[in-house]
Write a protein that holds these residues in place. Structure first.
Motif, PDB file in Angstrom:
ATOM      1  N   GLN A  66       2.554  -4.826   7.595  1.00 21.34           N
ATOM      2  CA  GLN A  66       1.549  -5.291   6.592  1.00 21.34           C
ATOM      3  C   GLN A  66       1.664  -4.167   5.375  1.00 21.34           C
ATOM      4  O   GLN A  66       1.464  -3.170   5.503  1.00 21.34           O
ATOM      5  CB  GLN A  66       0.017  -5.213   7.406  1.00 21.34           C
ATOM      6  N   VAL A  67       1.595  -5.114   4.274  1.00 26.27           N
ATOM      7  CA  VAL A  67       1.724  -4.442   2.974  1.00 26.27           C
ATOM      8  C   VAL A  67       0.092  -4.149   2.478  1.00 26.27           C
ATOM      9  O   VAL A  67      -0.456  -5.294   2.054  1.00 26.27           O
ATOM     10  CB  VAL A  67       2.701  -4.952   1.923  1.00 26.27           C
ATOM     11  N   THR A  68      -0.249  -3.078   2.513  1.00 25.90           N
ATOM     12  CA  THR A  68      -1.656  -2.854   2.266  1.00 25.90           C
ATOM     13  C   THR A  68      -2.080  -3.138   0.791  1.00 25.90           C
ATOM     14  O   THR A  68      -1.352  -2.734  -0.158  1.00 25.90           O
ATOM     15  CB  THR A  68      -2.413  -1.626   2.842  1.00 25.90           C
ATOM     16  N   PRO A  69      -3.637  -3.112   0.545  1.00 23.65           N
ATOM     17  CA  PRO A  69      -3.769  -3.219  -0.814  1.00 23.65           C
ATOM     18  C   PRO A  69      -3.625  -2.156  -1.740  1.00 23.65           C
ATOM     19  O   PRO A  69      -3.209  -1.992  -2.825  1.00 23.65           O
ATOM     20  CB  PRO A  69      -5.367  -3.489  -0.625  1.00 23.65           C
ATOM     21  N   ASN A  70      -3.346  -0.944  -1.068  1.00 26.11           N
ATOM     22  CA  ASN A  70      -2.892   0.125  -1.882  1.00 26.11           C
ATOM     23  C   ASN A  70      -1.379   0.536  -1.696  1.00 26.11           C
ATOM     24  O   ASN A  70      -1.248   1.719  -1.917  1.00 26.11           O
ATOM     25  CB  ASN A  70      -3.955   1.532  -1.821  1.00 26.11           C
TER      26      ASN A  70
END
Ligand code: AMP
Ligand code: MG
Length: 487
Positions: free
Chosen positions: A102-106
């Motif tokens: 998962q590529v996170t919002p940050n």
């Protein structure tokens, strides 16, 4: 503008799947009968950019049990090998499936893995499943470690499967959603070395450096650089474990993450009374993974990593061994210095001298001789309280306190000294008897004690009433307390 930012959705990528094919087997989770959410971590969901999951209780259990696949998932089981209690063996994800990263919002990239998700090509004779008890245990302790400030895999959810799992007795089955920087292990490198080509090993090194130590990805000696980075991260991790009395319990090379996080919570537990040889794991009869053996085993595991990396450290085997040895030889000194630095912090010594090491050693010997609680002694010192028990009555300890006060209460520095102690000495840790009580109730369907404990452990450095900080540990509990692997 804000509406255009799609931050609340699955954003799965699968860079691991671009490695050579021997590193994994594409494999879907085996569906379960009746998935039901047992606990869910909204704060972590937010960090992952997955807060939408929280509002969708009805079908989120379908996704987090593996019955349905989120968009972008490319489920696979990772291949790895490892030294278990010193013996080399082929392993791999026998009961876990990686959905993707998962590529996170940050901008972080975090593995989303389902544990207990059914058989894979690496299951050997195992059923691929996990018990509700052990998945809740991992959830509780890994989240507690996170809140203690210790690098760790985290737990997003536990879903019960509606199926039975057979161990010595019948258990309810469950799937844990585990989140980690990656699941690349020392054992992944041992696998590459033993079962792959030199090019496979090179691909893994390049991948691991790029993912975890990008500042070193163009280094002249990538393999050696990786060894150093992993060593320093691992030293820091184990020093942190020892700060809070954590005993991992099964530090096989397959359970050691290349990213420096605590992974694979099995027979781990926290020490109450300070005894350096403390062991809780039922199978660790020789104390290989005892509390004070953790640094030595870490060095042993790093030697296994070095061994695996040799062909890429240098073409010339003798030279490769020499270079690797030089790195590993630095372990002892670095570990000792960082461990003392941590212990000085626990004692609020801001400007340590070499002789202060004696203070640390003497304190630990006294604690051990008097069966004193590791967590509570540091708290008592910090709060200038006296504990029940023989330690605080002993003349030797009174003398020690006088010595310590000279070093800790230096003029004008008391506040910063106490502040430092406060960041390093937790008020609460997951006490074994609390953990067991909460889990016993939880597997019977009463989640209240588990939820309460989770809240308590989420702020371990906050002030608490004395009854909680200095509670009696049930007499004799630790002596008969045993923990288990792979349940
Ligand atoms: P662990 O002790 O959890 O680190 O597991 C060691 C190895 O055994 C890993 O390869 C696991 O995937 C595998 N394993 C543990 N339990 C099971 C199970 N119930 N079914 C299949 N494989 C398992
Ligand atoms: Mg493992």
């Amino acid at each position: 503008m804000r509406a255009n930012i799609k931050k609340n959705h699955w954003q799965l990528e699968n860079t691991y799947a671009n490695l050579p094919a021997l590193f994994f087997s594409l494999q879907h989770p085996v569906p379960v009968t009746k998935p039901k959410m047992v606990c869910f971590n909204p704060a972590l969901a937010n960090e992952l950019g997955l807060e939408f999951l929280y509002g969708k209780k009805e079908n989120i259990a379908d996704y987090l049990s593996g019955n349905k696949m989120p968009n972008g998932a490319r489920p696979l089981a990772q291949a790895y090998a490892g030294h278990q209690f010193g013996h080399f063996t082929m392993l791999g994800d026998g009961r876990a499936i990686l959905l993707g990263e998962q590529v996170t919002p940050n901008g972080k990239r975090l593995d989303i893995q389902l544990k207990g998700s059914g058989q894979t090509p690496y299951s050997r004779r195992g059923d691929g499943r996990a018990t509700l008890y052990s998945m809740l245990r991992e959830y509780l302790i890994s989240e507690s470690m996170h809140h203690l400030g210790i690098p760790t895999s985290r737990s997003l959810a536990v879903v019960s499967t509606g199926e039975q799992v057979f161990r010595e007795t019948i258990h309810n089955g469950a799937v844990l959603t585990r989140v980690a920087k990656s699941h690349i292990r020392v054992g992944t490198f041992e696998y590459a070395r033993n079962f792959g080509t030199k090019e496979d090993l090179r691909a893994l090194i390049t991948y691991a450096l790029k993912r975890h130590y990008p500042e070193k990805k163009d280094a002249d000696h990538p393999a050696l650089e990786l060894l150093k980075m992993v060593m320093y991260e691992q030293i820091d991790l184990v020093v942190q474990w020892m700060r809070v009395g954590f005993i991992h319990g099964v530090m096989n090379t397959d359970n050691m993450s290349i990213a420096g996080e605590t992974i694979d919570y099995g027979p781990c537990a926290f020490m109450n009374a300070y005894h350096r040889r403390t062991v809780f794991s039922s199978i660790d009869t020789n104390g290989r993974y005892a509390f004070d053996n953790q640094p030595l085993v870490t060095q042993w595991n790093l030697t296994a990593l070095a061994q695996a990396l040799l062909p890429l450290i240098s073409e010339n085997q003798e030279k490769a061994i020499g270079l690797a040895q030089e790195v590993i030889d630095g372990f002892q000194h670095t570990f000792t210095e960082r461990w003392y630095a941590m212990m000085f912090g626990k004692l609020g010594i801001l400007h340590p001298h070499e002789e202060d090491k004696n203070l640390v050693d003497e304190l630990l010997s006294l604690m051990e001789a008097h069966n004193a609680d590791y967590t509570q002694v540091f708290l008592a010192l910090q709060q200038e309280k006296e504990l029940y028990g023989s330690l605080f009555r002993s003349e030797e300890f009174k003398g020690w306190i006088q010595q310590w006060k000279k070093r800790h209460l230096q003029k004008g520095h008391k506040e910063s000294s106490l502040e430092l102690m406060n960041t390093l000495n937790p008020k609460v840790i997951p006490r074994n008897h609390w953990v067991e009580n909460a889990l016993e109730a939880a597997v019977k369907g009463n989640m209240a004690p588990f939820d309460e404990l989770l809240v308590l452990l989420s702020k371990p450095y906050d002030n608490l009433p004395d009854e909680l900080q200095f509670q009696q540990i049930p007499e004799g509990f630790d002596a008969q307390y045993q923990t288990f692997c792979g349940t």
